[in-house]
Motif scaffolding. Structure first.
Motif, PDB file in Angstrom:
ATOM      1  N   VAL A  24     -15.408  13.112  19.226  1.00 32.08           N
ATOM      2  CA  VAL A  24     -15.590  11.687  19.494  1.00 32.08           C
ATOM      3  C   VAL A  24     -16.993  11.262  19.068  1.00 32.08           C
ATOM      4  N   SER A  25     -17.060  10.341  18.125  1.00 30.02           N
ATOM      5  CA  SER A  25     -18.357   9.791  17.715  1.00 30.02           C
ATOM      6  C   SER A  25     -18.780   8.739  18.729  1.00 30.02           C
ATOM      7  N   LEU A  26     -20.054   8.757  19.067  1.00 29.02           N
ATOM      8  CA  LEU A  26     -20.586   7.821  20.051  1.00 29.02           C
ATOM      9  C   LEU A  26     -21.664   6.942  19.424  1.00 29.02           C
ATOM     10  N   LYS A  27     -21.614   5.674  19.748  1.00 26.32           N
ATOM     11  CA  LYS A  27     -22.675   4.728  19.371  1.00 26.32           C
ATOM     12  C   LYS A  27     -23.391   4.352  20.659  1.00 26.32           C
ATOM     13  N   PHE A  28     -24.611   4.876  20.818  1.00 29.31           N
ATOM     14  CA  PHE A  28     -25.323   4.716  22.079  1.00 29.31           C
ATOM     15  C   PHE A  28     -26.042   3.375  22.158  1.00 29.31           C
ATOM     16  N   ILE A  29     -25.965   2.784  23.340  1.00 32.35           N
ATOM     17  CA  ILE A  29     -26.733   1.583  23.679  1.00 32.35           C
ATOM     18  C   ILE A  29     -27.691   2.008  24.777  1.00 32.35           C
ATOM     19  N   GLN A  30     -28.965   1.974  24.482  1.00 32.74           N
ATOM     20  CA  GLN A  30     -29.973   2.599  25.342  1.00 32.74           C
ATOM     21  C   GLN A  30     -30.909   1.554  25.938  1.00 32.74           C
ATOM     22  N   PRO A  31     -30.818   1.296  27.257  1.00 32.82           N
ATOM     23  CA  PRO A  31     -31.732   0.339  27.882  1.00 32.82           C
ATOM     24  C   PRO A  31     -33.138   0.904  27.992  1.00 32.82           C
ATOM     25  N   PRO A  32     -34.141   0.057  28.170  1.00 32.90           N
ATOM     26  CA  PRO A  32     -35.506   0.555  28.343  1.00 32.90           C
ATOM     27  C   PRO A  32     -35.614   1.445  29.581  1.00 32.90           C
ATOM     28  N   ALA A  33     -36.506   2.396  29.551  1.00 31.65           N
ATOM     29  CA  ALA A  33     -36.710   3.309  30.685  1.00 31.65           C
ATOM     30  C   ALA A  33     -37.048   2.520  31.940  1.00 31.65           C
ATOM     31  N   ASN A  34     -36.439   2.905  33.046  1.00 26.51           N
ATOM     32  CA  ASN A  34     -36.658   2.307  34.366  1.00 26.51           C
ATOM     33  C   ASN A  34     -36.232   0.841  34.452  1.00 26.51           C
ATOM     34  N   ARG A  35     -35.396   0.402  33.521  1.00 27.65           N
ATOM     35  CA  ARG A  35     -34.953  -0.996  33.531  1.00 27.65           C
ATOM     36  C   ARG A  35     -33.427  -1.080  33.436  1.00 27.65           C
ATOM     37  N   ALA A  36     -32.745  -0.044  33.904  1.00 26.79           N
ATOM     38  CA  ALA A  36     -31.293   0.007  33.749  1.00 26.79           C
ATOM     39  C   ALA A  36     -30.605  -1.132  34.491  1.00 26.79           C
ATOM     40  N   LYS A  37     -31.041  -1.431  35.697  1.00 25.71           N
ATOM     41  CA  LYS A  37     -30.379  -2.458  36.495  1.00 25.71           C
ATOM     42  C   LYS A  37     -30.450  -3.821  35.822  1.00 25.71           C
ATOM     43  N   GLU A  38     -31.642  -4.189  35.368  1.00 25.06           N
ATOM     44  CA  GLU A  38     -31.798  -5.482  34.714  1.00 25.06           C
ATOM     45  C   GLU A  38     -31.055  -5.524  33.383  1.00 25.06           C
ATOM     46  N   ALA A  39     -31.075  -4.397  32.663  1.00 23.94           N
ATOM     47  CA  ALA A  39     -30.397  -4.338  31.368  1.00 23.94           C
ATOM     48  C   ALA A  39     -28.882  -4.447  31.532  1.00 23.94           C
ATOM     49  N   LEU A  40     -28.342  -3.843  32.587  1.00 27.72           N
ATOM     50  CA  LEU A  40     -26.905  -3.947  32.827  1.00 27.72           C
ATOM     51  C   LEU A  40     -26.527  -5.386  33.163  1.00 27.72           C
ATOM     52  N   ASN A  41     -27.382  -6.066  33.882  1.00 28.68           N
ATOM     53  CA  ASN A  41     -27.208  -7.493  34.173  1.00 28.68           C
ATOM     54  C   ASN A  41     -26.988  -8.274  32.881  1.00 28.68           C
ATOM     55  N   VAL A  42     -27.887  -8.091  31.941  1.00 33.23           N
ATOM     56  CA  VAL A  42     -27.809  -8.803  30.665  1.00 33.23           C
ATOM     57  C   VAL A  42     -26.559  -8.390  29.893  1.00 33.23           C
ATOM     58  N   LEU A  43     -26.260  -7.106  29.919  1.00 34.48           N
ATOM     59  CA  LEU A  43     -25.092  -6.592  29.201  1.00 34.48           C
ATOM     60  C   LEU A  43     -23.808  -7.253  29.697  1.00 34.48           C
ATOM     61  N   LEU A  44     -23.618  -7.299  31.013  1.00 31.68           N
ATOM     62  CA  LEU A  44     -22.404  -7.883  31.558  1.00 31.68           C
ATOM     63  C   LEU A  44     -22.337  -9.384  31.306  1.00 31.68           C
ATOM     64  N   ALA A  45     -23.497 -10.027  31.347  1.00 32.96           N
ATOM     65  CA  ALA A  45     -23.526 -11.464  31.076  1.00 32.96           C
ATOM     66  C   ALA A  45     -23.119 -11.778  29.643  1.00 32.96           C
ATOM     67  N   SER A  46     -23.365 -10.850  28.735  1.00 33.96           N
ATOM     68  CA  SER A  46     -23.042 -11.081  27.327  1.00 33.96           C
ATOM     69  C   SER A  46     -21.544 -11.033  27.057  1.00 33.96           C
ATOM     70  N   GLY A  47     -20.792 -10.359  27.946  1.00 31.21           N
ATOM     71  CA  GLY A  47     -19.363 -10.205  27.726  1.00 31.21           C
ATOM     72  C   GLY A  47     -19.010  -9.078  26.778  1.00 31.21           C
ATOM     73  N   GLU A  48     -20.006  -8.477  26.143  1.00 32.38           N
ATOM     74  CA  GLU A  48     -19.782  -7.360  25.215  1.00 32.38           C
ATOM     75  C   GLU A  48     -19.955  -6.048  25.971  1.00 32.38           C
ATOM     76  N   VAL A  49     -18.925  -5.634  26.664  1.00 31.93           N
ATOM     77  CA  VAL A  49     -19.003  -4.445  27.510  1.00 31.93           C
ATOM     78  C   VAL A  49     -18.599  -3.216  26.705  1.00 31.93           C
ATOM     79  N   PRO A  50     -19.454  -2.189  26.634  1.00 35.35           N
ATOM     80  CA  PRO A  50     -19.140  -0.990  25.848  1.00 35.35           C
ATOM     81  C   PRO A  50     -18.012  -0.179  26.466  1.00 35.35           C
ATOM     82  N   ASP A  51     -17.491   0.773  25.709  1.00 30.37           N
ATOM     83  CA  ASP A  51     -16.386   1.603  26.201  1.00 30.37           C
ATOM     84  C   ASP A  51     -16.783   2.414  27.425  1.00 30.37           C
ATOM     85  N   LEU A  52     -17.988   2.974  27.400  1.00 29.76           N
ATOM     86  CA  LEU A  52     -18.452   3.870  28.460  1.00 29.76           C
ATOM     87  C   LEU A  52     -19.775   3.365  29.018  1.00 29.76           C
TER      88      LEU A  52
END
Length: 541
Positions: A88-116
């Motif tokens: 399985v090839s993976l395309k990683f989306i990597q949030p900034p270190a120690n900013r996962a919570k805020e980055a997930l906020n933005v990700l979900l707001a965008s509507g572009e939710v990754p597979d994993l």
């Protein structure tokens, strides 16, 4: 800059809550998608390598030890090999270190939710069941039953673990990280320069008074600019959440159990006494002046430069990383674990770092993914016999060899030719030292703690009453999680603010009761009630 960052976080968080708590047609559509049939041979072992129709997108924060060597997932050998083995090839989306919570906020707001999505789902506002119901992630019961025979088998054989990886409604929501041994549950605590103690003729400190004497001597006689330093990023006093120093006063910074009742530390008198002590220590220059801005890099620098002689950190990433580097420039330097402090000599520490068998972190699958079966098959690999060895020990012949039936790390890990610390080398070739979709093997720790002081530290830190006071991972209903999240989103930052201002001397200790009134006005008593209900439900037959 720091003030601006706090403002940005406060702007983002309400958006996150609205996303998590508001119903939406996207969620209804996703729930419909979850009922659609999927094609594959049910209940059978996967034939690797798989052949997905496309690369899967994978959102995750890169582990700090790995990131200190290679800045992206695709450069880390473990992730390269994982893709090769599973096909399985993976395309990683990597949030900034120690900013996962805020980055997930933005990700979900965008509507572009990754597979994993790899995240600590208990931190999601409303909890993991809310993330499922709102159509962000998929309920996994059907696909685990059909297409994850390895995880399914493990959970059937370990019903106590199975109980902890589901919501109160019985939903599986992520592929979990599981510690398979009691020996793996304690890995963090106070660390001190034993050579400095010996030079100064001081005994290992066990009480708060003895710690004061030691830190004062480190400052005055060893020239330490920050005798005691500990992480303050991303949350102020996060190092205290495991009871270091506050436990001496019979409290922790968050929720805990006392005589069967759930308590919240900042409401208890002991927490005020703890803050008063740290306020005095800070005033006398015994605690790092940059208390709210200490990250892993600055902590590394303080320990390695001699700016600090004591901290609260891990046996692996702390002692295991620092000791060889310190000894390289000063052969006499010696870091060692210290007991969790108490008030009175001879007492057993009230609390200490003690992890659950099941981590709150796990890999969820997007409700929108059209590659669900392949994603499940890939994640189930980590629980297979081959995957277990790979996740814990890496590649046979490279990072480990078999000595009889024992997997032994090679010099690539323990004496790395590129001068990587064992913690860094492990993060390059395995996931043994940090959470992921697999079952952690205690044989990793037996070798990872290659230094005698690492093994001694783990034993010292384990000698506490933490198990009696540790709140278990109690599954909560969607409604309970939603209400608790809203309350604690207000209470948590207020406690951080109060604690920091009291320690820094910005606020008088006389204002403490006023802060408690604010905390109570935010319905902390209701949060305690929810936790108590969940605990009693968890303990019921």
């Amino acid at each position: 800059m720091q003030h601006q960052a706090r403002i940005r976080v406060r702007i983002l968080l309400p958006v996150f809550v609205l996303l998590a708590l508001g119903g939406c047609s996207v969620g209804e559509k996703a729930r419909e998608q979850q009922t659609l049939p999927v094609e594959d041979k049910q209940g059978t072992e996967a034939a690797y390598p798989l052949q997905p129709e496309r690369a899967l997108t994978y959102w995750a924060e890169l582990n700090g030890n790995a990131g200190s060597v290679r800045p992206t997932f695709m450069e880390v050998p473990f992730f390269q090999e994982w893709q090769k083995r599973t096909g399985v090839s993976l395309k990683f989306i990597q949030p900034p270190a120690n900013r996962a919570k805020e980055a997930l906020n933005v990700l979900l707001a965008s509507g572009e939710v990754p597979d994993l999505i790899e995240y600590e789902w208990e931190r999601f506002p409303g909890g993991p069941q809310k993330a499922v119901n709102d159509g962000y992630i998929r309920k996994l019961n059907d696909v685990i039953d059909r297409y994850a025979p390895n995880l399914k088998r493990y959970l059937q054989e370990h019903p106590e673990v199975d109980k902890q990886v589901k919501t109160a409604e019985g939903s599986y929501y992520a592929f979990p990280f599981i510690r398979d041994s009691d020996k793996l549950r304690t890995f963090q605590g106070p660390i001190i320069r034993k050579d400095w103690l010996d030079d100064l003729g001081l005994a290992m400190p066990t009480t708060m008074d003895e710690w004061y004497t030691v830190l004062k001597a480190f400052k005055e006689k060893k020239g330490a600019g920050a005798p005691l330093s500990f992480l303050g990023v991303p949350n102020a006093l996060q190092a205290m959440e495991n009871g270091a120093f506050s436990g001496a006063y019979g409290v922790v910074k968050g929720f805990y159990i006392l005589d069967g009742q759930v308590k919240y530390g900042p409401l208890e008198p002991g927490y005020k006494a703890f803050l008063a002590t740290f306020r005095q220590w800070y005033k006398e220059g015994l605690i790092d002046r940059n208390i709210a801005a200490v990250d892993t890099r600055s902590l590394d620098a303080s320990i390695l430069s001699g700016r600090s002689g004591a901290t609260i950190w891990n046996a692996g990433a702390g002692i295991g990383t620092w000791q060889p580097l310190l000894a390289g420039s000063d052969p006499g330097a010696r870091l060692t674990g210290a007991p969790y402090p108490v008030l009175r000599k001879g007492e057993r520490p009230f609390y200490g770092q003690r992890s659950h068998y099941v981590s709150s972190g796990g890999v969820a699958i997007s409700a929108k993914s059209d590659q669900v079966v392949k994603a499940v098959r890939m994640l189930d690999y980590g629980y297979s016999p081959e995957g277990h060895m790979f996740f814990n020990f890496g590649m046979e012949g490279a990072s480990y060899t078999m000595k009889g039936d024992y997997p032994q790390y090679t010099d690539l890990i323990l004496r790395n030719p590129d001068k990587l610390a064992p913690s860094q080398a492990l993060a390059m070739y395995t996931r043994a030292s940090y959470f992921g979709p697999f079952v952690q093997d205690e044989r990793y720790a037996e070798q990872y703690y290659s230094l005698p002081q690492q093994r001694e530290a783990a034993q010292i830190w384990s000698d506490t009453e933490a198990d009696a006071h540790l709140l278990p991972p109690t599954p909560k209903t969607e409604r309970e999680n939603a209400e608790l999240s809203v309350i604690m989103q207000d209470v948590g930052p207020l406690v951080d603010e109060m604690s920091l201002k009291m320690i820094l001397g910005i606020e008088s200790m006389e204002t403490y009761e006023g802060y408690l009134d604010k905390i109570r006005s935010l319905r902390i008593e209701r949060a305690l009630e929810i936790q108590q209900i969940a605990l009693e439900r968890y303990n019921s037959p």
